[in-house]
Scaffold this motif. Sequence first.
Motif, PDB file in Angstrom:
ATOM      1  N   HIS A  16       0.814  -1.207   0.000  1.00 23.76           N
ATOM      2  CA  HIS A  16       0.000   0.000   0.000  1.00 23.76           C
ATOM      3  C   HIS A  16       0.848   1.257   0.000  1.00 23.76           C
ATOM      4  O   HIS A  16       0.354   2.351   0.297  1.00 23.76           O
ATOM      5  N   GLY A  17       2.129   1.112  -0.313  1.00 24.80           N
ATOM      6  CA  GLY A  17       2.988   2.279  -0.451  1.00 24.80           C
ATOM      7  C   GLY A  17       3.346   2.943   0.853  1.00 24.80           C
ATOM      8  O   GLY A  17       3.494   4.165   0.903  1.00 24.80           O
ATOM      9  N   ARG A  18       3.493   2.158   1.919  1.00 30.17           N
ATOM     10  CA  ARG A  18       3.852   2.715   3.217  1.00 30.17           C
ATOM     11  C   ARG A  18       5.126   2.043   3.739  1.00 30.17           C
ATOM     12  O   ARG A  18       5.102   1.338   4.757  1.00 30.17           O
ATOM     13  N   PRO A  19       6.239   2.240   3.054  1.00 29.86           N
ATOM     14  CA  PRO A  19       7.478   1.567   3.482  1.00 29.86           C
ATOM     15  C   PRO A  19       7.966   2.012   4.851  1.00 29.86           C
ATOM     16  O   PRO A  19       8.556   1.216   5.581  1.00 29.86           O
ATOM     17  N   SER A  20       7.734   3.271   5.216  1.00 28.09           N
ATOM     18  CA  SER A  20       8.204   3.731   6.527  1.00 28.09           C
ATOM     19  C   SER A  20       7.463   3.016   7.652  1.00 28.09           C
ATOM     20  O   SER A  20       8.036   2.753   8.714  1.00 28.09           O
ATOM     21  N   GLU A  21       6.169   2.703   7.435  1.00 26.65           N
ATOM     22  CA  GLU A  21       5.426   1.949   8.427  1.00 26.65           C
ATOM     23  C   GLU A  21       5.846   0.485   8.429  1.00 26.65           C
ATOM     24  O   GLU A  21       5.828  -0.180   9.472  1.00 26.65           O
ATOM     25  N   ALA A  22       6.243  -0.038   7.270  1.00 28.30           N
ATOM     26  CA  ALA A  22       6.606  -1.449   7.176  1.00 28.30           C
ATOM     27  C   ALA A  22       7.971  -1.744   7.784  1.00 28.30           C
ATOM     28  O   ALA A  22       8.195  -2.830   8.322  1.00 28.30           O
ATOM     29  N   LEU A  23       8.896  -0.785   7.720  1.00 29.88           N
ATOM     30  CA  LEU A  23      10.269  -1.056   8.136  1.00 29.88           C
ATOM     31  C   LEU A  23      10.392  -1.555   9.576  1.00 29.88           C
ATOM     32  O   LEU A  23      11.106  -2.539   9.822  1.00 29.88           O
ATOM     33  N   PRO A  24       9.767  -0.916  10.564  1.00 29.76           N
ATOM     34  CA  PRO A  24       9.935  -1.420  11.935  1.00 29.76           C
ATOM     35  C   PRO A  24       9.480  -2.866  12.109  1.00 29.76           C
ATOM     36  O   PRO A  24      10.143  -3.645  12.798  1.00 29.76           O
ATOM     37  N   THR A  25       8.354  -3.231  11.481  1.00 24.41           N
ATOM     38  CA  THR A  25       7.895  -4.609  11.621  1.00 24.41           C
ATOM     39  C   THR A  25       8.780  -5.566  10.847  1.00 24.41           C
ATOM     40  O   THR A  25       9.016  -6.693  11.281  1.00 24.41           O
ATOM     41  N   LEU A  26       9.293  -5.143   9.696  1.00 20.61           N
ATOM     42  CA  LEU A  26      10.237  -5.981   8.955  1.00 20.61           C
ATOM     43  C   LEU A  26      11.495  -6.244   9.772  1.00 20.61           C
ATOM     44  O   LEU A  26      12.000  -7.371   9.807  1.00 20.61           O
ATOM     45  N   GLU A  27      12.004  -5.201  10.412  1.00 17.82           N
ATOM     46  CA  GLU A  27      13.221  -5.360  11.207  1.00 17.82           C
ATOM     47  C   GLU A  27      12.964  -6.238  12.422  1.00 17.82           C
ATOM     48  O   GLU A  27      13.796  -7.089  12.774  1.00 17.82           O
ATOM     49  N   ARG A  28      11.812  -6.059  13.057  1.00 22.65           N
ATOM     50  CA  ARG A  28      11.481  -6.882  14.219  1.00 22.65           C
ATOM     51  C   ARG A  28      11.304  -8.344  13.807  1.00 22.65           C
ATOM     52  O   ARG A  28      11.820  -9.256  14.466  1.00 22.65           O
ATOM     53  N   ALA A  29      10.603  -8.570  12.706  1.00 31.65           N
ATOM     54  CA  ALA A  29      10.416  -9.946  12.228  1.00 31.65           C
ATOM     55  C   ALA A  29      11.751 -10.567  11.841  1.00 31.65           C
ATOM     56  O   ALA A  29      12.035 -11.720  12.184  1.00 31.65           O
ATOM     57  N   GLY A  30      12.579  -9.826  11.122  1.00 28.73           N
ATOM     58  CA  GLY A  30      13.881 -10.357  10.719  1.00 28.73           C
ATOM     59  C   GLY A  30      14.739 -10.717  11.912  1.00 28.73           C
ATOM     60  O   GLY A  30      15.439 -11.741  11.907  1.00 28.73           O
ATOM     61  N   HIS A  31      14.693  -9.885  12.949  1.00 27.07           N
ATOM     62  CA  HIS A  31      15.459 -10.161  14.164  1.00 27.07           C
ATOM     63  C   HIS A  31      15.016 -11.479  14.786  1.00 27.07           C
ATOM     64  O   HIS A  31      15.837 -12.317  15.197  1.00 27.07           O
ATOM     65  N   THR A  32      13.705 -11.694  14.857  1.00 24.93           N
ATOM     66  CA  THR A  32      13.195 -12.938  15.436  1.00 24.93           C
ATOM     67  C   THR A  32      13.552 -14.135  14.568  1.00 24.93           C
ATOM     68  O   THR A  32      13.972 -15.185  15.077  1.00 24.93           O
ATOM     69  N   PHE A  33      13.380 -14.008  13.247  1.00 22.80           N
ATOM     70  CA  PHE A  33      13.726 -15.120  12.365  1.00 22.80           C
ATOM     71  C   PHE A  33      15.200 -15.507  12.518  1.00 22.80           C
ATOM     72  O   PHE A  33      15.553 -16.682  12.500  1.00 22.80           O
TER      73      PHE A  33
END
Length: 826
Positions: A512-529
Amino acid sequence: MTASGDARVAGRYPRCMVPSRFRFGDCTLDIPARELRRAGARVDLPPTVFDCIAYLVAHRDRAVGRDELIAAVWGKTEVSDTMLGKAILAARRAVGDTAEAQVLLRTVPRFGYHWVGDTRIQEIERSEPAQDTTDEAGAHRSSAADVAEPPPIAAPSAPQMPTSRWRTLSQLAIGLLIVAGVGAVVVSLRSTPPRPPASSTTTHDGPEQATALAVLPVDVLTDGSDDWLRLGLMDLIATRLRDAGIAVVRSDSVVRVVDARMTTTQAMAALHAAIDTRGVILPAVRKSGNEWIVRAELIDGSASPRSVQAHASDAISATDQVVGQLLGLLGKTSAAATMHADPGLAELLQRTDAARLAENLDLARALIAQAAPALQAMPEVRERGVRIALRSGEFDKARVELEVLLREVPAEADAVMHARFLEDLCSADMRLGRLEDALRACDTSIALLEPRNEPLPLGRAYNDRALLHERMNRHDAAMADFARSRIAITLAGDPLLLAQLDGNVSIIEMGHGRPSEALPTLERAGHTFRRFGMVNEFVTALVNQVEAHLMLLQPLDALKASDAGWAERSRVTDPQVRHAFEAGRAQALAANGRLEEARVVLDQLIHAADPPPDTAQLAIARSNEAELDLVTGAPESARVLARQALEALATPQTMRERARAWLLLTRAIRQLGQTSDAADETAAFATWAQSVDVPLATLDASLANAEQCAVEERHADAVAAYERAMQAADQRGLPDRSSETAVSYATWLLARGDVSQAADVVGKVARYADRDFSSALVEARLYRALVRQDAFAGAMTRVRRLAGERRIPDELASAGAAPLALGTTD
């Protein structure tokens, strides 16, 4: 070693067999463990020397070119012959070869190297690890087996402006369609071997994860014929506690971080490095005469560990008694209804679950097939069969059986089991494209689960329904269900499911064109993975982080995210993930001006043979290389590559990528001076964009039209078209698209001498000039036209810092060059 190395070898074997060791001469090479042994002794090697050996062994079916080896091992092309020669010399010495003999490693003159030694693959059965048989005190822990497991703006009257506005394939999905403890995959994201991270120092995501207990795999102090007890009884204890209302980490999550060879201390350290828990249960089982003795130790922050023990004629009955005692310690009353009256049924279920946890689906099927007909007919057993079918991608088969089970077990008889069947049906229908049927199944499942204390299946059902809403363009409803899913999964206390949920949410935010909102969750998910050793999922999160940073015009951050996965590339087992990572790597390199490195990565991706990229990934790689060709002044090659990409990107999921290729095609044709052909292509592009109704495709078509009007010197039409494109880009709120449109517009205005209007447009991208090459370049053009020498000199400092290998136009190349008089053109 490249990402294709291990995967290329592993791809020749069934899922449960992973050839991770190679034998040659008196040496053993274990690539996943990064270990070389010679005559039984470990050989310590620098990482690049080990990677040279590993890459050449994995690609021993052919000669490997010098440049390919350098790009694979060092990740760059500017490695000297001396450095490569030293690495090859060290590699030969390590394996007992010499430059004179070349028994194992042969030099191919004027090309590269070829591994020619007789090499044998040692297959390791991942589902049957060695069993420690130590004392009852638990000196050694047994645990789960290893599991085998997304441009230049052609200014009509101005020089080409190097930039990079690439796209990967519609953000590669991270989040899993969570299927009742099975984990059916969205885009073939298979689980990777569960290896704890190199460092146990982690920063946990918050106190919400410390609500659950974790049950470690059981110490089985008997002979090897009872291996199934290690995971079967672990899962039985976890399930019984969860049925009684205790939050317990899923067994799937535990087996990802606890290796079978770990001692108790190592297992506890690995578990705590990955998961914050309120306590741990350490179980053990042994046989004494005709009795089974089960013991469990509860470590939950009390003054000292508390132990319980029980014995019975079978291991499952003894385990049930131990669970009852544990519930007493935890302040809960044991519910007899959760205990199976039929030990035979209980043993079959736990044997099957143990095989599933070890990713041995063939064994799980065989256990059910060999069971007595009366046991096979039980709903619980048939439910296991459904889960195996879902995990194997047999969605039609699963759906047929679920329809029968739903009739045989109505909600009035067992509401929770009926709801689980419905959630499984929702997942199967979703994968089969039956969205309305899937939604009805999810709705009913949620209605049955909401009044009951079943947070784990409820969280999965909300997640599935959120994915359905998103696919049906009901974004608000999807986000509301994701929020409900997060609450339920948090109550269940499973950080891995939370990471998968974060992955789903971040992908939707990106879409939906909201990369700034996606980044924190991407980083948190990547950290857990990463903490869970889920390399495929971790690297997928990085692919999307790269894309998000590029959309936000943060090229250095994009490269940093790519670098974080470079060391993991040899462990990526899913070809789609690996290819997406390579494409993202090329994007990040090009955005930082490292054009030749980007080209090497793209060339390797385009020509990868085993396995080759899928059609869409190959087309996107060609489109990205076409963009490189435009930047470096090769429009004919760009035209061919863009045309190939355009023709291959024809599915509904690749409309944005197709639009990008079409925009590049129109630019290449114009750069070749074929204005009439470019007009025809632009018109066809506009007609197609109107038919698909994809906002970013419409934006690219509008920009192509504006650039065509400009090159045809239709001033009024060009201004109107550019203004429409600018408005569309601003509405999307994406810095990369707004910058690209503004740079193209301003460059054309400056070329015409319309400095005043150009200044208004450049003002929109000035905030990106310190990190984006194209924005810095157009700002320098403006200051030169305004005869602002100090500002021009400062802008050129930024241009040079950001350029890398991108060419700076001759008239701007020297900061000391006299600026043009106001109102003249470049």
